[in-house]
Write a protein that holds these residues in place. Sequence first.
Motif, PDB file in Angstrom:
ATOM      1  N   ALA A   1       0.831  -1.209   0.000  1.00 53.14           N
ATOM      2  CA  ALA A   1       0.000   0.000   0.000  1.00 53.14           C
ATOM      3  C   ALA A   1       0.863   1.256   0.000  1.00 53.14           C
ATOM      4  O   ALA A   1       0.530   2.238  -0.673  1.00 53.14           O
ATOM      5  CB  ALA A   1      -0.929   0.004   1.210  1.00 53.14           C
ATOM      6  N   PHE A   2       1.977   1.217   0.726  1.00 56.10           N
ATOM      7  CA  PHE A   2       2.777   2.442   0.844  1.00 56.10           C
ATOM      8  C   PHE A   2       3.344   2.900  -0.502  1.00 56.10           C
ATOM      9  O   PHE A   2       3.145   4.050  -0.871  1.00 56.10           O
ATOM     10  CB  PHE A   2       3.859   2.263   1.904  1.00 56.10           C
ATOM     11  CG  PHE A   2       3.273   2.204   3.281  1.00 56.10           C
ATOM     12  CD1 PHE A   2       2.947   3.374   3.956  1.00 56.10           C
ATOM     13  CD2 PHE A   2       2.993   0.990   3.883  1.00 56.10           C
ATOM     14  CE1 PHE A   2       2.376   3.333   5.208  1.00 56.10           C
ATOM     15  CE2 PHE A   2       2.425   0.936   5.144  1.00 56.10           C
ATOM     16  CZ  PHE A   2       2.114   2.113   5.813  1.00 56.10           C
ATOM     17  N   PRO A   3       4.047   2.014  -1.254  1.00 56.39           N
ATOM     18  CA  PRO A   3       4.475   2.479  -2.575  1.00 56.39           C
ATOM     19  C   PRO A   3       3.303   2.711  -3.533  1.00 56.39           C
ATOM     20  O   PRO A   3       3.295   3.682  -4.282  1.00 56.39           O
ATOM     21  CB  PRO A   3       5.390   1.357  -3.077  1.00 56.39           C
ATOM     22  CG  PRO A   3       5.050   0.163  -2.268  1.00 56.39           C
ATOM     23  CD  PRO A   3       4.601   0.680  -0.943  1.00 56.39           C
ATOM     24  N   LEU A   4       2.277   1.827  -3.483  1.00 63.01           N
ATOM     25  CA  LEU A   4       1.162   1.939  -4.438  1.00 63.01           C
ATOM     26  C   LEU A   4       0.402   3.248  -4.277  1.00 63.01           C
ATOM     27  O   LEU A   4       0.090   3.916  -5.247  1.00 63.01           O
ATOM     28  CB  LEU A   4       0.176   0.784  -4.245  1.00 63.01           C
ATOM     29  CG  LEU A   4       0.389  -0.510  -5.007  1.00 63.01           C
ATOM     30  CD1 LEU A   4      -0.809  -1.418  -4.798  1.00 63.01           C
ATOM     31  CD2 LEU A   4       0.607  -0.235  -6.475  1.00 63.01           C
ATOM     32  N   LEU A   5       0.108   3.619  -3.027  1.00 65.32           N
ATOM     33  CA  LEU A   5      -0.754   4.781  -2.815  1.00 65.32           C
ATOM     34  C   LEU A   5       0.004   6.094  -2.997  1.00 65.32           C
ATOM     35  O   LEU A   5      -0.564   7.166  -2.841  1.00 65.32           O
ATOM     36  CB  LEU A   5      -1.416   4.712  -1.441  1.00 65.32           C
ATOM     37  CG  LEU A   5      -2.356   3.520  -1.256  1.00 65.32           C
ATOM     38  CD1 LEU A   5      -3.047   3.560   0.094  1.00 65.32           C
ATOM     39  CD2 LEU A   5      -3.399   3.434  -2.356  1.00 65.32           C
ATOM     40  N   ARG A   6       1.270   6.004  -3.366  1.00 61.35           N
ATOM     41  CA  ARG A   6       1.980   7.225  -3.777  1.00 61.35           C
ATOM     42  C   ARG A   6       1.527   7.637  -5.179  1.00 61.35           C
ATOM     43  O   ARG A   6       1.704   8.777  -5.577  1.00 61.35           O
ATOM     44  CB  ARG A   6       3.491   6.995  -3.798  1.00 61.35           C
ATOM     45  CG  ARG A   6       4.077   6.941  -2.425  1.00 61.35           C
ATOM     46  CD  ARG A   6       5.594   6.956  -2.461  1.00 61.35           C
ATOM     47  NE  ARG A   6       6.115   7.361  -1.177  1.00 61.35           N
ATOM     48  CZ  ARG A   6       6.235   8.615  -0.792  1.00 61.35           C
ATOM     49  NH1 ARG A   6       5.905   9.586  -1.599  1.00 61.35           N
ATOM     50  NH2 ARG A   6       6.681   8.911   0.395  1.00 61.35           N
ATOM     51  N   THR A   7       1.002   6.675  -5.936  1.00 54.70           N
ATOM     52  CA  THR A   7       0.529   6.995  -7.282  1.00 54.70           C
ATOM     53  C   THR A   7      -0.957   7.348  -7.207  1.00 54.70           C
ATOM     54  O   THR A   7      -1.636   7.032  -6.237  1.00 54.70           O
ATOM     55  CB  THR A   7       0.710   5.808  -8.231  1.00 54.70           C
ATOM     56  OG1 THR A   7      -0.043   4.714  -7.708  1.00 54.70           O
ATOM     57  CG2 THR A   7       2.163   5.408  -8.347  1.00 54.70           C
ATOM     58  N   LYS A   8      -1.435   8.002  -8.258  1.00 49.89           N
ATOM     59  CA  LYS A   8      -2.822   8.468  -8.250  1.00 49.89           C
ATOM     60  C   LYS A   8      -3.490   8.139  -9.576  1.00 49.89           C
ATOM     61  O   LYS A   8      -2.810   7.983 -10.594  1.00 49.89           O
ATOM     62  CB  LYS A   8      -2.858   9.980  -8.075  1.00 49.89           C
ATOM     63  CG  LYS A   8      -2.891  10.407  -6.632  1.00 49.89           C
ATOM     64  CD  LYS A   8      -3.042  11.913  -6.528  1.00 49.89           C
ATOM     65  CE  LYS A   8      -3.092  12.341  -5.071  1.00 49.89           C
ATOM     66  NZ  LYS A   8      -2.961  13.756  -4.902  1.00 49.89           N
ATOM     67  N   GLY A   9      -4.804   8.088  -9.552  1.00 48.42           N
ATOM     68  CA  GLY A   9      -5.593   7.988 -10.768  1.00 48.42           C
ATOM     69  C   GLY A   9      -5.208   6.797 -11.619  1.00 48.42           C
ATOM     70  O   GLY A   9      -5.083   5.669 -11.135  1.00 48.42           O
ATOM     71  N   VAL A  10      -4.994   7.047 -12.899  1.00 50.97           N
ATOM     72  CA  VAL A  10      -4.773   5.964 -13.837  1.00 50.97           C
ATOM     73  C   VAL A  10      -3.454   5.251 -13.546  1.00 50.97           C
ATOM     74  O   VAL A  10      -3.309   4.063 -13.804  1.00 50.97           O
ATOM     75  CB  VAL A  10      -4.845   6.498 -15.285  1.00 50.97           C
ATOM     76  CG1 VAL A  10      -3.621   7.288 -15.650  1.00 50.97           C
ATOM     77  CG2 VAL A  10      -5.049   5.357 -16.274  1.00 50.97           C
TER      78      VAL A  10
ATOM     79  N   VAL B   1      -7.968  14.619   9.571  1.00 49.79           N
ATOM     80  CA  VAL B   1      -7.937  13.194   9.252  1.00 49.79           C
ATOM     81  C   VAL B   1      -6.593  12.835   8.625  1.00 49.79           C
ATOM     82  O   VAL B   1      -6.098  13.548   7.749  1.00 49.79           O
ATOM     83  CB  VAL B   1      -9.069  12.836   8.251  1.00 49.79           C
ATOM     84  CG1 VAL B   1      -8.991  11.376   7.856  1.00 49.79           C
ATOM     85  CG2 VAL B   1     -10.419  13.166   8.839  1.00 49.79           C
ATOM     86  N   ASN B   2      -6.006  11.732   9.067  1.00 50.51           N
ATOM     87  CA  ASN B   2      -4.807  11.217   8.434  1.00 50.51           C
ATOM     88  C   ASN B   2      -5.241  10.444   7.186  1.00 50.51           C
ATOM     89  O   ASN B   2      -5.528   9.252   7.238  1.00 50.51           O
ATOM     90  CB  ASN B   2      -4.070  10.305   9.417  1.00 50.51           C
ATOM     91  CG  ASN B   2      -2.795   9.761   8.837  1.00 50.51           C
ATOM     92  OD1 ASN B   2      -2.537   9.870   7.626  1.00 50.51           O
ATOM     93  ND2 ASN B   2      -1.985   9.164   9.687  1.00 50.51           N
ATOM     94  N   VAL B   3      -5.301  11.145   6.053  1.00 50.47           N
ATOM     95  CA  VAL B   3      -5.889  10.566   4.848  1.00 50.47           C
ATOM     96  C   VAL B   3      -5.090   9.341   4.392  1.00 50.47           C
ATOM     97  O   VAL B   3      -5.659   8.315   4.021  1.00 50.47           O
ATOM     98  CB  VAL B   3      -5.960  11.629   3.721  1.00 50.47           C
ATOM     99  CG1 VAL B   3      -6.395  10.997   2.415  1.00 50.47           C
ATOM    100  CG2 VAL B   3      -6.918  12.737   4.108  1.00 50.47           C
ATOM    101  N   ARG B   4      -3.776   9.443   4.460  1.00 46.70           N
ATOM    102  CA  ARG B   4      -2.933   8.332   4.035  1.00 46.70           C
ATOM    103  C   ARG B   4      -3.199   7.101   4.906  1.00 46.70           C
ATOM    104  O   ARG B   4      -3.336   5.985   4.403  1.00 46.70           O
ATOM    105  CB  ARG B   4      -1.473   8.759   4.171  1.00 46.70           C
ATOM    106  CG  ARG B   4      -0.531   7.916   3.419  1.00 46.70           C
ATOM    107  CD  ARG B   4       0.482   8.799   2.693  1.00 46.70           C
ATOM    108  NE  ARG B   4       1.288   7.982   1.815  1.00 46.70           N
ATOM    109  CZ  ARG B   4       2.440   7.456   2.201  1.00 46.70           C
ATOM    110  NH1 ARG B   4       2.906   7.650   3.411  1.00 46.70           N
ATOM    111  NH2 ARG B   4       3.122   6.708   1.353  1.00 46.70           N
ATOM    112  N   GLY B   5      -3.289   7.338   6.208  1.00 46.15           N
ATOM    113  CA  GLY B   5      -3.550   6.237   7.129  1.00 46.15           C
ATOM    114  C   GLY B   5      -4.870   5.556   6.818  1.00 46.15           C
ATOM    115  O   GLY B   5      -4.973   4.327   6.817  1.00 46.15           O
TER     116      GLY B   5
END
Lengths: 309, 268
Positions: A76-85, A163-167
């Motif tokens: 999740a940590f590396p993946l959620l650094r990217t956005k959208g497509v 809110v800690n959105v990333r969390g």
Amino acid sequence: MSGYWSGILTILSINIIMAYAIFLPVATGQLNLGGAGFQAVGAYGAAFLSSKYGLSVWETIPFAMALTALVSFLIAFPLLRTKGVYLVLATFAFAEVVGGAILNSTMLGGPMGLSVPAFVEYQVPVLGALLVTIFIFYLMATRFGLVMRAAHDDDVVTDLMGVNVRGIRVAAFTIGGALAGLAGALYAHSFSFVEIQGFNASLSIYVLLYVLLGGTQTAWGPLAGALFFTMLPEALRVALPALKGWMGLAMGFQGARTAPDESWRFVILGILTVLMMMFRSEGLITRVMVEKLRFRHHAVRLARVDAPA
Amino acid sequence: MTAPTPLLSLHNISKRFGGLAVISDVSFDVSAGARMALIGPNGAGKTTIFNLVSGFYQPDEGDIMMEGRAIQTIASRHRIGLGIARSFQNIRLMPHLSVTENIMLGQQARAGGVVELLKPLSFFGHSHWRDEAQALLKDMGLHTYPGEVVANLPYGIRKKIEVVRALVARPKLLLLDEPAAGLNAAETDSLTGFLKRISDTGVTLLVVEHDMGLVRRLCDHVVVLNFGRKIYDGPTANVQNDPLVLEAYLGPRDAASPAKTAEGCHAA
């Protein structure tokens, strides 16, 4: 119950659980096109423990869920650094990596797959789907559900509200992972066999379609989407010969007709999918729709309370 | 004798985007309980000041002090806990959430912790959070729309709801970015009364606004920015006669100015 219906119920239950697994990240605004990869981790985790160590399903299922949750949490940590497509592509790539790794692993049977000795009857996946559905409805009614949906609508303002959105996004991704692991384990034990070809890109696409076309705003959406897309091909199986008969009559053909080709079901499914994207792009079940139904009850209650004595 | 510490205080703040100096050496204080306006022509840097105070940007130079404590390095999501809340120039409510849910999101700063996160807000009855949100909506005269999805509501109502959402966090300082933009005269009057009531409960207001009518009726103190520099800092009553402010809004004095001030008439 016939084998046909127990098979349908099993698939439907697994699809509902998978739909909720993908729904959680999508509800926070993160599209996940790697469903098959997460499900494969759970399925192979359970299959491996069952075939190599002879563990019971009560041991393999929690293990598969924990394993998939852990994998989800870590990526999740590396993946959620990217956005959208880019996130869509990254999750898709993850599923491909999982598929490739399993295909090349002799321990997991490679292209031969693994047979799973511990078997579960259809009641187990049905019970699983029921519990997961209740769990998701509960989760969406909590403050966690509220901030998940808020992060979907506007992550900047949600952050400003404290809110800690990333969390929240990592948590939703991880819980979704655990559910995908559950779906995978139930699949392995229901069909007594896993092979990586079963966890391909079209599974990932279908599961995401359940969520997107069912509706991402409420917990009703994935349920409706999974029901619709699982049952529609079965309904068409019955309806298609009749449909061909009527078409023949309308066009004036005489005489006996052969049963239509199976693949026509998927043509109709495809057309319906396109139509739904055009006319109900927010999904079958939207927030406004649920609110309207609830309001009708509420308004009647309020009218009673407010009525002068 | 020492003056009381101002609630918010900006010390020599500068902010550049690339080569463009958006804020240059701006300092001002907002005292507790004040109703203060931040005005200036378009592009003067008003919203940038808000973004600096709410933590979207960090200043290149200078300190932002909240109750005497430098806060410029504190992450934006922790600033609501320090008592800073804001609204936005273009309404930023959550369109898919109901009115009550938007208000409950505002409560988030007071409902920290995993346990509160996992308690239901509506599942077999109502939580005290939901009851509180609905009571507040009733107080503010907005109770007719509790379950309505925000996207369906009229603009003026949404403006007020955004202010209420910022308010439920119980902030000490409320930053309002053009609250009257897009409202008609009646709605602006209603909003002015609404903001006065909020101010009377002890909340400090810092308002960016183009509607000078609202500024005059609501605010006792004005800071004027032009091209990222402070050109006026004083009582609202005098701002219209300040030569620098007139020049910023109307152009240099020798260009024919219609301003009816004592100074403006001397060329005649």
